[in-house]
Design an enzyme around this catalytic site. Structure first.
Site, short mmCIF file in Angstrom:
data_model
loop_
_atom_site.label_atom_id
_atom_site.label_comp_id
_atom_site.label_asym_id
_atom_site.label_seq_id
_atom_site.Cartn_x
_atom_site.Cartn_y
_atom_site.Cartn_z
N SER A 80 0.85 -1.19 0.00
CA SER A 80 0.00 0.00 0.00
C SER A 80 0.88 1.24 0.00
O SER A 80 2.03 1.20 0.48
CB SER A 80 -0.90 -0.02 1.24
OG SER A 80 -1.85 1.02 1.18
N ASP A 81 0.36 2.32 -0.55
CA ASP A 81 1.07 3.59 -0.50
C ASP A 81 0.05 4.71 -0.38
O ASP A 81 -1.03 4.64 -0.97
CB ASP A 81 1.92 3.80 -1.76
CG ASP A 81 2.82 5.02 -1.62
OD1 ASP A 81 3.76 4.96 -0.81
OD2 ASP A 81 2.57 6.04 -2.28
N THR A 82 0.41 5.72 0.40
CA THR A 82 -0.48 6.86 0.64
C THR A 82 0.20 8.14 0.21
O THR A 82 1.40 8.33 0.49
CB THR A 82 -0.85 6.95 2.13
OG1 THR A 82 -1.50 5.74 2.52
CG2 THR A 82 -1.78 8.12 2.41
#
Length: 201
Positions: A80-82
């Site tokens: 995941s990446d934000t």
């Protein structure tokens, strides 16, 4: 299908969120020689939506190769990446305290987007992915409060120089979207991907 997944993230918040929905997981962190930060380098002209999807895909590719290299058992790998976007401007992790202060000042009294992409690499080679987009509006942040927050060290390593589960929550006037997505792992979308992969969530 294995009864666990690999989580390729150093974020304690993502671990906490997976635990919240009862998903057993093992960490699959980068080797010392891997340059994980290099995957997050911005490309000129890239939109926030394209950026977060590309970085998450790159993290997943690196994690899948890592699992094979280490000879670990087959199991799905979650990445995941934000990122935070003010208009089309991507606000990544601050370089230093001054950078963090400037980022937060730009968010003060304005609305921004928080984009979190999730990708799940399955043992059969399929990749399932989703992107969550939330809108966050900050109230005006006084200079003194902003500097005290930066001095706490909390903004470092955080996209947009803040964490919603920290004292910065006191500045958030309105959210439209996913609280868990803003934390770093949108549970609705993550649960959908896991169910598609055969997990009971």
């Amino acid at each position: 299908m294995p009864d666990f997944i690999y989580l390729a993230s150093q974020s304690p918040r993502r671990r906490q969120l997976l635990e919240q929905i009862g998903i057993r997981h093992e960490l699959l962190l980068p080797d010392a020689e891997e340059d994980a930060e290099a995957l997050e380098v911005l490309i000129d002209g890239e939109s926030p939506d394209d950026y977060v999807a590309r970085v998450t895909g790159a993290k997943l590719s690196a994690a899948l190769a890592r699992r094979v290299r280490r000879g670990l058992p087959d199991a799905p790998v979650l990445c995941s990446d934000t990122t935070v976007a003010l208009g089309d401007r991507i606000l990544g992790k601050p370089d230093d305290a001054g950078h963090a202060e400037a980022m937060l000042a730009s968010l003060s009294g304005r609305e921004h987007r928080v984009l979190t992409a999730v990708a799940l690499g399955l043992p059969d080679g399929r990749v399932l992915s989703a992107v969550n987009v939330s809108q966050v509006r900050f109230a005006e942040i006084g200079t003194e409060r902003l500097r005290a927050y930066v001095a706490s060290g909390e903004p470092m390593g955080k996209a947009g120089a803040y964490a919603i589960q920290s004292q910065a929550a006191a500045w958030i006037a309105h959210i439209a979207g996913s609280y868990s997505g803003i934390m770093g792992l949108p549970l609705f979308e993550t649960a959908q991907l896991l169910r598609e992969a055969g997990f009971a969530v």
